[in-house]
Design a protein around this motif. Structure first.
Motif, mmCIF file in Angstrom:
data_model
loop_
_atom_site.group_PDB
_atom_site.id
_atom_site.type_symbol
_atom_site.label_atom_id
_atom_site.label_comp_id
_atom_site.label_asym_id
_atom_site.label_seq_id
_atom_site.Cartn_x
_atom_site.Cartn_y
_atom_site.Cartn_z
ATOM 1 N N SER A 53 0.825 -1.201 0.000
ATOM 2 C CA SER A 53 0.000 0.000 0.000
ATOM 3 C C SER A 53 0.865 1.259 0.000
ATOM 4 C CB SER A 53 -0.928 -0.001 1.221
ATOM 5 O OG SER A 53 -1.802 -1.115 1.186
ATOM 6 N N ALA A 54 1.963 1.235 0.762
ATOM 7 C CA ALA A 54 2.848 2.394 0.809
ATOM 8 C C ALA A 54 3.492 2.661 -0.550
ATOM 9 C CB ALA A 54 3.910 2.194 1.880
ATOM 10 N N ILE A 55 3.991 1.591 -1.192
ATOM 11 C CA ILE A 55 4.625 1.759 -2.507
ATOM 12 C C ILE A 55 3.603 2.239 -3.528
ATOM 13 C CG2 ILE A 55 5.724 0.499 -4.405
ATOM 14 C CD1 ILE A 55 7.089 -1.249 -2.297
ATOM 15 N N ARG A 56 2.404 1.738 -3.446
ATOM 16 C CA ARG A 56 1.348 2.171 -4.353
ATOM 17 C C ARG A 56 1.058 3.662 -4.173
ATOM 18 N NH1 ARG A 56 -4.362 2.329 -4.333
ATOM 19 N NH2 ARG A 56 -5.308 1.624 -6.295
ATOM 20 N N ARG A 57 1.056 4.103 -2.928
ATOM 21 C CA ARG A 57 0.729 5.497 -2.648
ATOM 22 C C ARG A 57 1.841 6.452 -3.094
ATOM 23 N NH1 ARG A 57 -2.806 8.134 0.703
ATOM 24 N NH2 ARG A 57 -3.598 6.115 1.416
ATOM 25 N N VAL A 58 3.098 6.078 -2.845
ATOM 26 C CA VAL A 58 4.188 7.033 -3.073
ATOM 27 C C VAL A 58 4.846 6.882 -4.440
ATOM 28 C CG1 VAL A 58 4.670 7.170 -0.605
ATOM 29 C CG2 VAL A 58 5.960 5.551 -2.014
#
Length: 476
Positions: free
Chosen positions: A187-192
């Motif tokens: 989720s973090a990689i998707r967001r940033v």
């Protein structure tokens, strides 16, 4: 010789060679024949540890096409064997001391037979699981074997059931922790990165940060799990190691990412290739740590047997150099000969993986084991890694469903069938949602793997009890 028979022939030659070597050197103690039998059991266990557990480390990398199967097998065999030889766990009888109550009433010969039965039972169960492509916990298998054989030899009161209870809790804890960390990473990689308009610019900032985080986590993981035999830095020392490794990882990754991203297309699949080298490094380090730790599943019971048979007179549980060498060779051979089946299951048959998702799985596996160790919680590396794969799949599925329900999303052409052409829009969306669920995570695999996990300890225990009875009948 047919190709499907060749691996079994090579494995049999290896077991015969191990038995012959020990038979020629077994001169100490009153029962050297038991040592020969035990070494065959330990070598067989090592083969199966390598065959089944290789999927934990290499399955995601192969599924993401970051490594070919041949390259993954070679890398895993090399690093697993190196971990087993260079940083193998100090094989004291912690398993027996923790699982068996003091004064259990086992004589030396009885304890030897219990350990031999445990090794064979665990190896047989893991072997059967590997043949059907099911990843199981080799640690749980050997624990189940020791419990079952002990009950058969000395009764139910000889087992420390509180320890078994803690292990049972880890069945649930391990995959949930792995899934949570992997979902968080994804989720973090998707967001940033992957949801940004300029993915390449975002990757230049965040990929080095993620590599630094991975480097720090793996440095602390190796210091805690794989190198504890030689060095125990303590909390402050471990944090310092992590910070130094993170700084080095960032300094190395920053110029490399900038160079690789020059002229790169602003597409997710191209940005994902930046995660390929750190994914391969992570898989290699996980293999090294696996060899260092899980070799004890074969050598731990063998160490107890050597002590009880007085094969090596003297205090402690010292092992001859050939013992870890045989175990390391067994793990490496098991990986090469029988590893592909379970690798396919973890890497390709649960959910679709790319370099980013596989990187999330590898990093979360190390982070989960590290966090659990800090709190003194026993976790299974197999359960953690497979749980992480499911975690990535389910978070993707959740996001896909949310996107479909939150906006008018066209039906995927690849999932359209003839019956959908006459559906009303809401019917098409409902059908698309069901198809998307099946496409992202395979429920059947979830049920099959979960069942294998639940059955591993009792199945190993029942097999060990049976083998123990047979051994007692043959030796009395």
């Amino acid at each position: 010789m047919p190709r499907n028979i060749l691996p079994f022939g090579v494995a049999l030659i290896f077991l015969l060679a191990a038995a012959t070597w020990v038979a020629l050197t077994a001169s100490g103690g009153p029962t050297p024949h038991l040592v020969v039998f035990a070494v065959v059991a330990a070598a067989y266990m090592a083969l199966n540890v390598g065959a089944n557990d290789v999927a934990n480390n290499m399955g995601p990398a192969v599924g993401a096409k970051a490594l070919t199967m041949a390259a993954a097998l070679a890398l895993a065999a090399s690093f697993d064997a190196a971990g087993a030889l260079m940083a193998g766990s100090d094989v004291v009888d912690t398993v027996a001391n923790e699982l068996l109550l003091p004064g259990a009433g086992l004589t030396s010969v009885s304890l030897v037979l219990v350990m031999i039965a445990s090794l064979f039972a665990a190896a047989v169960w893991i072997n059967a699981s590997t043949l059907v492509g099911a990843p199981v916990s080799t640690t749980h298998a050997i624990i189940g074997g020791i419990v079952g054989a002990t009950i058969a030899a000395a009764g139910i009161g000889a087992v420390s059931w509180p320890v078994i209870g803690v292990i049972a809790i880890s069945w649930t804890l391990s995959p949930l922790l792995g899934a949570a960390f992997a979902a968080g990473f994804h989720s973090a990689i998707r967001r940033v990165i992957t949801r940004r308009a300029d993915k390449v610019a975002a990757a230049r900032i965040w990929v080095p940060v993620l590599v630094a985080l991975m480097a720090g986590v793996f440095a602390m993981y190796l210091a805690t799990k794989a190198l504890s035999r030689f060095w125990q830095p303590g909390l402050a020392g471990m944090l310092l190691v992590g910070l130094v490794a993170a700084a080095v990882g960032w300094l190395v990754a920053m110029p490399w990412v900038r160079m690789q991203s020059l002229g790169m297309s602003n597409r997710k699949k191209h940005v994902a290739t930046l995660f390929r080298p750190p994914l391969i490094v992570a898989a290699a380090l996980l293999s090294f740590a696996h060899g260092a730790n899980d070799v004890a599943n074969a050598l731990g019971p063998l160490a107890v047997i050597i002590r009880e048979t007085q094969f090596l007179p003297g205090p402690g549980l010292s092992l001859p150099l050939w013992a870890p060498a045989i175990a390391a060779a067994g793990i490496a051979l098991g990986i090469v000969l029988f590893g592909p089946r379970v690798i396919h299951t973890v890497g390709e048959q649960i959910t679709k993986l790319n370099e980013i998702r596989a990187f999330c799985v590898a990093s979360s596996a190390a982070l989960t084991v590290l966090a659990a160790s800090a709190f003194g919680l026993p976790v299974s590396s197999t359960h953690v890694a497979v749980g992480a794969v499911f975690g990535v799949g389910f978070v993707r599925e959740f996001l896909a469903i949310r996107n479909m329900t939150g906006a008018a999303v066209p039906v995927r052409a690849s999932l359209v069938d003839a019956s959908m052409l006459n559906d009303r829009p809401e019917q098409a969306l409902a059908r698309e949602r069901r198809n998307e669920r099946r496409y992202l995570v395979r429920r059947l695999k979830l049920a099959q793997i979960g069942a294998a996990w639940v059955v591993t300890l009792p199945a190993s225990a029942l097999l060990a009890a049976l083998f123990c009875r047979v051994l007692f009948a043959l030796t009395t």
